[in-house]
Write a protein that holds these residues in place. Sequence first.
Motif, mmCIF file in Angstrom:
data_model
loop_
_atom_site.group_PDB
_atom_site.id
_atom_site.type_symbol
_atom_site.label_atom_id
_atom_site.label_comp_id
_atom_site.label_asym_id
_atom_site.label_seq_id
_atom_site.Cartn_x
_atom_site.Cartn_y
_atom_site.Cartn_z
ATOM 1 N N ILE A 10 0.840 -1.198 0.000
ATOM 2 C CA ILE A 10 0.000 0.000 0.000
ATOM 3 C C ILE A 10 0.874 1.246 0.000
ATOM 4 O O ILE A 10 1.704 1.436 0.886
ATOM 5 C CB ILE A 10 -0.938 -0.002 1.225
ATOM 6 C CG1 ILE A 10 -1.867 -1.219 1.167
ATOM 7 C CG2 ILE A 10 -1.736 1.294 1.308
ATOM 8 C CD1 ILE A 10 -2.608 -1.480 2.464
ATOM 9 N N MET A 11 0.679 2.096 -1.017
ATOM 10 C CA MET A 11 1.457 3.325 -1.123
ATOM 11 C C MET A 11 0.524 4.535 -1.221
ATOM 12 O O MET A 11 -0.104 4.755 -2.242
ATOM 13 C CB MET A 11 2.372 3.314 -2.342
ATOM 14 C CG MET A 11 3.208 4.601 -2.481
ATOM 15 S SD MET A 11 4.094 4.737 -4.059
ATOM 16 C CE MET A 11 5.253 3.392 -3.897
ATOM 17 N N PRO A 12 0.429 5.344 -0.167
ATOM 18 C CA PRO A 12 -0.301 6.610 -0.268
ATOM 19 C C PRO A 12 0.517 7.602 -1.094
ATOM 20 O O PRO A 12 1.752 7.645 -0.986
ATOM 21 C CB PRO A 12 -0.422 7.082 1.183
ATOM 22 C CG PRO A 12 -0.081 5.891 2.020
ATOM 23 C CD PRO A 12 0.881 5.088 1.205
ATOM 24 N N ILE A 13 -0.168 8.376 -1.899
ATOM 25 C CA ILE A 13 0.500 9.380 -2.738
ATOM 26 C C ILE A 13 -0.119 10.742 -2.480
ATOM 27 O O ILE A 13 -1.343 10.896 -2.529
ATOM 28 C CB ILE A 13 0.369 9.030 -4.238
ATOM 29 C CG1 ILE A 13 1.075 7.707 -4.554
ATOM 30 C CG2 ILE A 13 0.928 10.151 -5.100
ATOM 31 C CD1 ILE A 13 0.820 7.216 -5.971
ATOM 32 N N TYR A 14 0.734 11.711 -2.207
ATOM 33 C CA TYR A 14 0.255 13.096 -2.101
ATOM 34 C C TYR A 14 1.346 14.026 -2.608
ATOM 35 O O TYR A 14 2.402 14.159 -1.991
ATOM 36 C CB TYR A 14 -0.121 13.458 -0.659
ATOM 37 C CG TYR A 14 -0.586 14.896 -0.540
ATOM 38 C CD1 TYR A 14 -1.826 15.281 -1.081
ATOM 39 C CD2 TYR A 14 0.217 15.858 0.042
ATOM 40 C CE1 TYR A 14 -2.252 16.590 -1.009
ATOM 41 C CE2 TYR A 14 -0.207 17.179 0.117
ATOM 42 C CZ TYR A 14 -1.437 17.536 -0.412
ATOM 43 O OH TYR A 14 -1.855 18.847 -0.363
ATOM 44 N N ASN A 15 1.098 14.624 -3.767
ATOM 45 C CA ASN A 15 2.051 15.543 -4.389
ATOM 46 C C ASN A 15 3.469 14.966 -4.386
ATOM 47 O O ASN A 15 4.426 15.616 -3.948
ATOM 48 C CB ASN A 15 2.028 16.897 -3.676
ATOM 49 C CG ASN A 15 0.722 17.648 -3.919
ATOM 50 O OD1 ASN A 15 -0.063 17.302 -4.796
ATOM 51 N ND2 ASN A 15 0.474 18.684 -3.132
ATOM 52 N N ASP A 42 -4.103 10.595 -2.710
ATOM 53 C CA ASP A 42 -4.862 11.312 -1.691
ATOM 54 C C ASP A 42 -5.024 12.785 -2.063
ATOM 55 O O ASP A 42 -4.570 13.681 -1.360
ATOM 56 C CB ASP A 42 -4.152 11.166 -0.336
ATOM 57 C CG ASP A 42 -4.982 11.690 0.819
ATOM 58 O OD1 ASP A 42 -6.198 11.455 0.840
ATOM 59 O OD2 ASP A 42 -4.398 12.353 1.708
ATOM 60 N N GLY A 43 -5.678 13.023 -3.207
ATOM 61 C CA GLY A 43 -5.994 14.391 -3.611
ATOM 62 C C GLY A 43 -4.802 15.216 -4.043
ATOM 63 O O GLY A 43 -4.745 16.425 -3.767
ATOM 64 N N SER A 44 -3.844 14.613 -4.743
ATOM 65 C CA SER A 44 -2.661 15.360 -5.199
ATOM 66 C C SER A 44 -3.065 16.467 -6.172
ATOM 67 O O SER A 44 -3.988 16.313 -6.977
ATOM 68 C CB SER A 44 -1.670 14.420 -5.896
ATOM 69 O OG SER A 44 -1.162 13.457 -4.987
ATOM 70 N N SER A 45 -2.323 17.574 -6.107
ATOM 71 C CA SER A 45 -2.585 18.693 -7.022
ATOM 72 C C SER A 45 -1.451 18.872 -8.030
ATOM 73 O O SER A 45 -1.480 19.806 -8.827
ATOM 74 C CB SER A 45 -2.772 19.990 -6.221
ATOM 75 O OG SER A 45 -1.634 20.265 -5.423
ATOM 76 N N ASP A 46 -0.457 17.971 -7.990
ATOM 77 C CA ASP A 46 0.654 18.065 -8.941
ATOM 78 C C ASP A 46 0.486 17.009 -10.034
ATOM 79 O O ASP A 46 -0.628 16.592 -10.330
ATOM 80 C CB ASP A 46 1.992 17.922 -8.209
ATOM 81 C CG ASP A 46 2.179 16.541 -7.587
ATOM 82 O OD1 ASP A 46 1.224 15.732 -7.625
ATOM 83 O OD2 ASP A 46 3.286 16.257 -7.074
ATOM 84 N N GLU A 47 1.573 16.554 -10.601
ATOM 85 C CA GLU A 47 1.523 15.600 -11.710
ATOM 86 C C GLU A 47 1.627 14.143 -11.244
ATOM 87 O O GLU A 47 1.918 13.255 -12.050
ATOM 88 C CB GLU A 47 2.651 15.897 -12.699
ATOM 89 C CG GLU A 47 2.502 17.210 -13.448
ATOM 90 C CD GLU A 47 1.255 17.191 -14.336
ATOM 91 O OE1 GLU A 47 1.085 16.241 -15.118
ATOM 92 O OE2 GLU A 47 0.457 18.144 -14.224
#
Length: 332
Positions: A10-15, A42-47
Amino acid sequence: MEKKMLVSVIMPIYNGEKYISESIMSVLKQSYQELELILINDGSSDESENVAFRIISENYGRKIRYINQENCGIAEARNRGIKEAKGEYVCFIDQDDQMEADCLKKLMQEAVESDADIVIGGVNKVNGAGKIIDRWSLDEQSSWSKFRITAPWGRVFKKSLIDEEGLSFFNTKISEDLYFNILFMSYAKRVKVIPYVGYNWVQNQNSESHGNWSKLSDERNPLTMLDELHKKMGDSALIKKEEMTFFFTKYLVWYLLFSSKGAEYKKVKERATEVFTWLEENYPDFLKYAWKAVTNPKGEQFKVRLCVALVLFMKKIRVLKLFLRVYSGLRG
């Protein structure tokens, strides 16, 4: 190892656009291939999403699941991953870290052979250039070793125990990983510690964990989390009162030291009072470690034991407030 069990990574991703490519590929290159990779954006705003999609498309046919959700924080991202996991075991990786190629093989080999509820390996601290700056190999003969590292990575957890006891990460701004590890351990019947080191913890100064320690805001007060943890802990025979006394004492001493430097002394004083009141109520023997921590517990780093002993000694001789006044005036 003959029997193969599925492990959910499991890998959470954020920006994490700068990091996730190497992290994801370190999972896909594992020599143990009975795995599924669950990416929780988790709702990233980048790429980050585009980077993840590119890797998924280049690895068509691999067991990779991508889940997008509104930003809820790392605890809820991990909880979502647990709910989605199909493996007999689960493990976690942070978006800026990597695993050595045989990491899952070593952990799962021990899990299968011993039918352990949790298998715990060591950790490499790695700088931004990929150089190992510290290596934490655990002593499998020491009962204390299972408590030395509180992060959820570098280990595998039996999924059935998580489901049966309804275990989850606590949604807090600080030490959600400590909460989950100790809660899991309090229900575990078989804990296996191995000296193998296969997880590379990259020291990213912009990460959430580095930021949390430097703040004394109410939302980063760990006592709410600790109260909830105490309320929900099981009564595993593997957890000894003496070990828990030192564990929570050590944790709260480090919390004070890492969060107090450069902070307003009035706030430091208030938080220190809250911290020691909590210890007195839950672990009334904690001050005994003003002496014992110099040599115990075995398996803990000497510099950590010494630090705990010195802080408790200052409290015993009533000079801790003076020390914290001076310490809070220092700048990081």
